[in-house]
Design a protein around this motif. Structure first.
Motif, short mmCIF file in Angstrom:
data_model
loop_
_atom_site.label_atom_id
_atom_site.label_comp_id
_atom_site.label_asym_id
_atom_site.label_seq_id
_atom_site.Cartn_x
_atom_site.Cartn_y
_atom_site.Cartn_z
N PHE A 186 -4.76 -23.17 19.73
CA PHE A 186 -4.80 -21.77 20.15
C PHE A 186 -3.44 -21.08 19.97
N THR A 187 -2.84 -21.31 18.82
CA THR A 187 -1.68 -20.50 18.42
C THR A 187 -2.22 -19.24 17.76
N VAL A 188 -1.62 -18.11 18.09
CA VAL A 188 -2.15 -16.81 17.66
C VAL A 188 -1.09 -16.09 16.80
N ILE A 189 -1.53 -15.54 15.68
CA ILE A 189 -0.62 -14.76 14.82
C ILE A 189 -1.21 -13.35 14.71
N VAL A 190 -0.37 -12.37 14.98
CA VAL A 190 -0.82 -10.98 14.89
C VAL A 190 0.15 -10.25 13.97
N ALA A 191 -0.37 -9.39 13.11
CA ALA A 191 0.53 -8.61 12.25
C ALA A 191 0.15 -7.13 12.28
N ASP A 192 1.16 -6.30 12.14
CA ASP A 192 0.92 -4.85 12.10
C ASP A 192 0.33 -4.44 10.75
N SER A 193 0.72 -5.19 9.69
CA SER A 193 0.14 -4.90 8.37
C SER A 193 0.11 -6.19 7.55
N GLN A 194 -0.76 -6.21 6.54
CA GLN A 194 -0.84 -7.36 5.63
C GLN A 194 -0.75 -6.84 4.19
N PHE A 218 -8.40 -4.47 3.46
CA PHE A 218 -7.44 -3.36 3.54
C PHE A 218 -6.72 -3.41 4.89
N SER A 219 -5.39 -3.53 4.85
CA SER A 219 -4.64 -3.80 6.10
C SER A 219 -3.39 -2.93 6.23
N PRO A 220 -3.57 -1.60 6.31
CA PRO A 220 -2.39 -0.72 6.41
C PRO A 220 -1.71 -0.84 7.78
N GLY A 221 -0.43 -0.48 7.84
CA GLY A 221 0.34 -0.60 9.08
C GLY A 221 -0.02 0.45 10.11
N GLY A 222 0.15 0.10 11.38
CA GLY A 222 0.06 1.07 12.47
C GLY A 222 -1.34 1.45 12.91
N ILE A 265 -9.35 -12.31 12.11
CA ILE A 265 -10.08 -11.13 12.60
C ILE A 265 -9.35 -9.86 12.15
N GLY A 266 -10.06 -8.98 11.51
CA GLY A 266 -9.48 -7.69 11.11
C GLY A 266 -10.27 -6.57 11.75
N ILE A 267 -9.58 -5.74 12.54
CA ILE A 267 -10.27 -4.62 13.22
C ILE A 267 -9.64 -3.31 12.75
N ASN A 268 -10.47 -2.39 12.29
CA ASN A 268 -9.97 -1.04 11.98
C ASN A 268 -9.94 -0.27 13.28
N VAL A 269 -8.75 -0.03 13.80
CA VAL A 269 -8.65 0.59 15.11
C VAL A 269 -8.63 2.12 14.97
N SER A 270 -7.69 2.62 14.21
CA SER A 270 -7.61 4.09 14.07
C SER A 270 -7.30 4.47 12.62
N THR A 271 -7.82 3.68 11.70
CA THR A 271 -7.58 3.97 10.28
C THR A 271 -8.43 5.19 9.89
N PRO A 272 -7.80 6.29 9.44
CA PRO A 272 -8.61 7.46 9.06
C PRO A 272 -9.45 7.16 7.82
#
Ligand code: BTN
Length: 265
Positions: free
Chosen positions: A47-55, A67-71, A150-157
């Motif tokens: 259960f090591t977790v890696i999170v990134a702002d962009s890929q 598609f993995s844009p920042g922010g 896991i890739g989630i589009n949170v607020s990608t226009p």
């Protein structure tokens, strides 16, 4: 609201008691799954977790890009040691799909649905994709690891999704909820899922979220397209399809499309 990914915020919002050394928060990475594989090879804790702002090389199923844009999104991978989970590893993608739907419901009051195997839809748009990859490291862990990406589009226009993706992909656009809070809850829900041993209950939850059951679907195998009704999901997470020919197909992987005129009428 500032929405910068912060390790302390994720740890503060999570109930999973992760050690600080179990959570990597990166500004940019090629792919969190690739990063996770390297950590697993170096024998990192379960259960090591890696999170990134962009890929820069976010990867999806069937060799596609993610598609993995920042922010604007959540790109994360969780390393599971197969010796330490109760759930059969073949059901981890199913469990992750249910976990993500639970997070959306509990935190955002969003009723998301699942397209088998593991695309999460909201308002008819794909808002989350899941890529589970197995890894064996014989000298370190003979039972192997599973990396859940896991890739989630949170607020990608929608206008910034490239090409045809803007017709398919959407975002969840949470109000007043930060990415850190969503990530923390994904960690907690997935951790809980891994302790589940009630497969029947899990499959029932998955089926209640599935939007293809009892619908006309098509799929391609060895270059040939088949059509039928998505009849059920069995205890192994396989999709049972009643084909137009009268035969039954049991799909363990791949992708289905909802009925298209071209194939089904
Ligand atoms: C899909 O929709 O086909 C699966 C997409 C999975 C994307 C996630 S983002 C975090 C992790 N790292 C990757 O390179 N891919 C997964």
């Amino acid at each position: 609201m500032s929405d910068i990914l912060l390790k302390e915020e994720i740890l503060k919002n999570s109930n999973s008691n992760l050690a600080s050394s179990q959570l990597f928060v990166l500004k940019a990475v090629n792919s969190t799954n690739l990063y996770a594989k390297q950590l697993a090879k170096d024998n990192c804790p379960h259960f090591t977790v890696i999170v990134a702002d962009s890929q820069t090389e976010g990867r999806g199923r069937m060799g596609r890009d993610f598609f993995s844009p920042g922010g604007t999104g959540i790109y994360m991978s969780i390393i599971l040691d197969c010796q330490k989970i109760k759930l059969p590893s073949g059901l981890l993608t199913v469990a992750t799909g249910v976990a993500i739907c639970n997070v959306f419901k509990k935190l955002l009051n969003i009723d998301a649905s699942i397209k088998w195997v593991n695309d999460i839809y909201f308002n008819n748009k794909k808002v989350c994709g899941i890529l589970a990859e197995s890894l064996t490291v014989p000298n370190i862990n003979p039972s192997g690891f599973v990396i859940i990406g896991i890739g989630i589009n949170v607020s990608t226009p929608s206008r910034i999704f490239p090409g045809k993706l803007c017709e398919i992909a959407g975002s969840i656009f949470p109000e007043h909820i930060s990415r850190n809070e969503i990530i923390a809850m994904v960690i907690d829900e997935l951790r809980m899922m891994c302790t589940k041993d009630n497969v029947e209950e899990l499959i029932d939850e998955y089926k209640s979220r599935s939007f293809i059951l009892n619908k006309k679907i098509s799929f391609t195998q060895n270059g040939k397209t088949f059509a039928g009704i998505a009849a059920d999901i069995n205890k192994d997470g396989n999709l049972i399809v009643r084909l137009e020919s009268g035969k039954t197909a049991i799909l363990s992987s791949g992708e289905v499309s909802l009925g298209s005129k071209q194939f089904l009428e």
